[in-house]
Write a protein that holds these residues in place. Structure first.
Motif, PDB file in Angstrom:
ATOM      1  N   VAL A  93       0.818  -1.211   0.000  1.00  0.00           N
ATOM      2  CA  VAL A  93       0.000   0.000   0.000  1.00  0.00           C
ATOM      3  C   VAL A  93       0.855   1.266   0.000  1.00  0.00           C
ATOM      4  O   VAL A  93       0.579   2.211  -0.749  1.00  0.00           O
ATOM      5  CB  VAL A  93      -0.992  -0.038   1.186  1.00  0.00           C
ATOM      6  N   TYR A 118      -0.952   6.343  11.097  1.00  0.00           N
ATOM      7  CA  TYR A 118       0.067   5.362  10.686  1.00  0.00           C
ATOM      8  C   TYR A 118       1.395   6.050  10.319  1.00  0.00           C
ATOM      9  O   TYR A 118       1.462   6.812   9.349  1.00  0.00           O
ATOM     10  CB  TYR A 118      -0.514   4.601   9.498  1.00  0.00           C
ATOM     11  N   ASN A 171      -6.012   3.770  11.321  1.00  0.00           N
ATOM     12  CA  ASN A 171      -4.940   3.239  12.172  1.00  0.00           C
ATOM     13  C   ASN A 171      -4.237   4.458  12.762  1.00  0.00           C
ATOM     14  O   ASN A 171      -3.753   5.292  11.985  1.00  0.00           O
ATOM     15  CB  ASN A 171      -3.983   2.423  11.291  1.00  0.00           C
ATOM     16  N   ASP A 199      -6.787   4.934   2.094  1.00  0.00           N
ATOM     17  CA  ASP A 199      -6.140   3.693   2.519  1.00  0.00           C
ATOM     18  C   ASP A 199      -7.178   2.866   3.279  1.00  0.00           C
ATOM     19  O   ASP A 199      -7.520   3.179   4.422  1.00  0.00           O
ATOM     20  CB  ASP A 199      -4.942   4.054   3.408  1.00  0.00           C
ATOM     21  N   ILE A 201      -6.926  -0.462   3.906  1.00  0.00           N
ATOM     22  CA  ILE A 201      -6.278  -1.760   4.114  1.00  0.00           C
ATOM     23  C   ILE A 201      -6.891  -2.543   5.284  1.00  0.00           C
ATOM     24  O   ILE A 201      -6.904  -3.772   5.272  1.00  0.00           O
ATOM     25  CB  ILE A 201      -4.747  -1.575   4.299  1.00  0.00           C
ATOM     26  N   HIS A 202      -7.413  -1.837   6.298  1.00  0.00           N
ATOM     27  CA  HIS A 202      -7.955  -2.549   7.463  1.00  0.00           C
ATOM     28  C   HIS A 202      -9.436  -2.925   7.302  1.00  0.00           C
ATOM     29  O   HIS A 202     -10.024  -3.505   8.219  1.00  0.00           O
ATOM     30  CB  HIS A 202      -7.768  -1.714   8.740  1.00  0.00           C
ATOM     31  N   SER A 233      -3.078  -8.111   2.831  1.00  0.00           N
ATOM     32  CA  SER A 233      -1.927  -8.278   3.728  1.00  0.00           C
ATOM     33  C   SER A 233      -2.267  -8.099   5.201  1.00  0.00           C
ATOM     34  O   SER A 233      -1.706  -8.794   6.045  1.00  0.00           O
ATOM     35  CB  SER A 233      -0.794  -7.339   3.311  1.00  0.00           C
ATOM     36  N   LYS A 234      -3.175  -7.150   5.526  1.00  0.00           N
ATOM     37  CA  LYS A 234      -3.553  -6.998   6.946  1.00  0.00           C
ATOM     38  C   LYS A 234      -4.571  -8.062   7.325  1.00  0.00           C
ATOM     39  O   LYS A 234      -4.417  -8.770   8.312  1.00  0.00           O
ATOM     40  CB  LYS A 234      -4.176  -5.628   7.225  1.00  0.00           C
TER      41      LYS A 234
HETATM   42  C1  LIG Z   1      -3.040   2.052   7.436  1.00  0.00           C
HETATM   43  C2  LIG Z   1      -1.985   1.161   6.859  1.00  0.00           C
HETATM   44  N1  LIG Z   1      -1.598   1.336   5.597  1.00  0.00           N
HETATM   45  C3  LIG Z   1      -0.660   0.570   5.026  1.00  0.00           C
HETATM   46  C4  LIG Z   1      -0.025  -0.428   5.728  1.00  0.00           C
HETATM   47  C5  LIG Z   1       1.055  -1.228   5.050  1.00  0.00           C
HETATM   48  O1  LIG Z   1       0.600  -2.391   4.566  1.00  0.00           O
HETATM   49  P1  LIG Z   1       1.325  -3.254   3.460  1.00  0.00           P
HETATM   50  O2  LIG Z   1       2.777  -2.925   3.506  1.00  0.00           O
HETATM   51  O3  LIG Z   1       1.078  -4.662   3.844  1.00  0.00           O
HETATM   52  O4  LIG Z   1       0.712  -2.935   2.153  1.00  0.00           O
HETATM   53  C6  LIG Z   1      -0.399  -0.662   7.054  1.00  0.00           C
HETATM   54  C7  LIG Z   1       0.278  -1.698   7.852  1.00  0.00           C
HETATM   55  O5  LIG Z   1       0.120  -1.821   9.020  1.00  0.00           O
HETATM   56  C8  LIG Z   1      -1.395   0.160   7.633  1.00  0.00           C
HETATM   57  O6  LIG Z   1      -1.799  -0.016   8.899  1.00  0.00           O
END
Ligand SMILES: Cc1ncc(COP(=O)(O)O)c(C=O)c1O
Length: 384
Positions: A93, A118, A171, A199, A201-202, A233-234
């Protein structure tokens, strides 16, 4: 715990050689970086084994990544049906965000973020030579965080602001933003001509009682310019397999990602693992979400009993507990004290921006036993 998740035995976890398990000496219990401790999902292990057996270790092709993500989104992410042709494989990400920021903002352009947030958001923007423009979340007396849309509008209007990087679910505070809030954001950004990067991702880890609203499901003109980032990935704990997802809002966004394909090469094995996650590992995800939900209740009880000076509000998503430790008088970086005196490693609050002073982030993507042990060590640190 559901047997599908394994037992998180420390003996087995310490055999792992990832960042989480090799950064600190063995007497420190790691509860910092956002890796979970559960056994991987069987369908993902099968997919990786099949890739190896076929010698399929070349450069990535997205294959059915777009379709499988669209199926998952339709089923689990608020009925969202992204066009698979607008779904791109990326290595992770932050690489995707960083490339898109470089593409859509000029050098020294401003990018808005909402601290506490983050830490790599700060680092990537700095490395890209962009100006960080902060619109901090508001923090109410009851410990709840919210978007401060007035502050947001003020900074969006500042000269040279070229993008807004939104984190949803957020996050570290664990908030999911509502459809109304996202519409307000879309209105503000549209009025100021600022594109939104989201983002998400969560999102697969939203907890019972809350619902994730994908930005692209808004009925709003700002959606077309918005590029959304997601990943398996998360949710499925496979960051080491290097495959994330970028979803363009229109063909112009898709062109930005296509032009940068060489800078955005995912791992081919990660593409296969992600497809397996979205299509075949939903029972595993369900077990994880149920366990995290139980863990948030456990943590609430443990803190009340052993560390009543720590404030914690149960999150709406994910396995990260954002702890307000200001009453403990451990200084700006309580995680440093917990580590030095209690031998438990949390993430340092100040890394999440100025509003993180006096806070620490505890990873609860693990067994009840290890959470109990982490709190025991934190309490011991305070007692000393
Ligand atoms: C908000 C957020 N974005 C991006 C990432 C990075 O994820 P990745 O490197 O697996 O894509 C994380 C990882 O903890 C995250 O919490």
């Amino acid at each position: 715990m559901d047997p599908i998740l394994g037992d998180c035995s420390l003996a087995r976890l310490r055999a792992r050689t990832s960042y989480k398990w090799r950064t600190y000496p063995p007497d420190v219990l790691p509860a910092f970086v956002a890796e979970m401790d559960f056994d991987p999902a069987e369908p993902i292990k099968d997919a990786v084994r099949a890739v190896l057996a076929a010698g399929d270790l070349g450069y990535p092709h997205k294959g059915s990544l777009g379709d499988s993500f669209a199926e998952f989104a339709a089923d689990r992410l608020g009925g969202w049906s992204p066009d698979p042709d607008l779904v791109f494989a990326i290595p992770d990400v932050m690489t995707g965000i960083s490339e898109v920021i470089r593409a859509i903002t000029p050098p020294d352009g401003g990018v808005v973020i909402n601290p506490p947030v983050y830490p790599p958001f700060f680092v990537s923007l700095e490395l890209a030579g962009r100006r960080i423009v902060e619109a901090p979340l508001s923090l109410a007396d009851d410990g709840s965080y919210d978007l401060d849309t007035e502050a947001l509008d003020r900074v969006l209007a500042a000269p040279g602001v070229g993008a807004y990087l939104l984190c949803n679910p957020h996050n570290p505070v664990g908030r999911v933003w509502s459809r109304d809030q996202l519409t307000t954001i879309a209105d503000l950004c549209d009025r100021r001509g600022v594109p939104v990067l989201v983002d998400e991702i969560h999102a697969p880890l939203v907890l019972p009682g809350s619902a994730h609203v994908p930005f692209h499901t808004l009925d709003h003109p700002a959606v077309r310019r918005a590029i959304v980032f997601s990943s398996a990935s998360k949710g499925w704990n496979i960051p080491g397999l290097k495959c994330g997802i970028a979803i363009a809002g229109d063909t112009a966004g898709a062109a930005i990602l296509t032009q940068r394909a060489e800078a955005l090469l995912a791992a081919h094995v990660g593409v296969h693992a992600s497809v397996a996650a979205f299509r075949h590992a939903r029972p595993w995800l369900d077990a994880v979400v149920a366990q995290i939900d139980a863990n948030t209740r456990l943590l609430t009880g443990l803190l009340a009993e052993h560390l009543p000076g720590v404030r914690y509000r149960r999150p709406q998503a994910s396995f990260l507990a954002w702890l307000d430790c200001r009453e403990l008088d451990l200084g700006d970086d309580p995680a440093a004290e917990f580590r030095a005196r209690g031998r438990v490693a949390l993430s340092s609050g100040p890394e999440f921006g100025r509003p993180g002073l006096g806070f620490a982030r505890l990873n609860i993507g693990t067994s009840p036993e290890l959470i109990t042990e982490a709190v025991r060590r934190m309490a011991a640190a305070v007692a000393r």
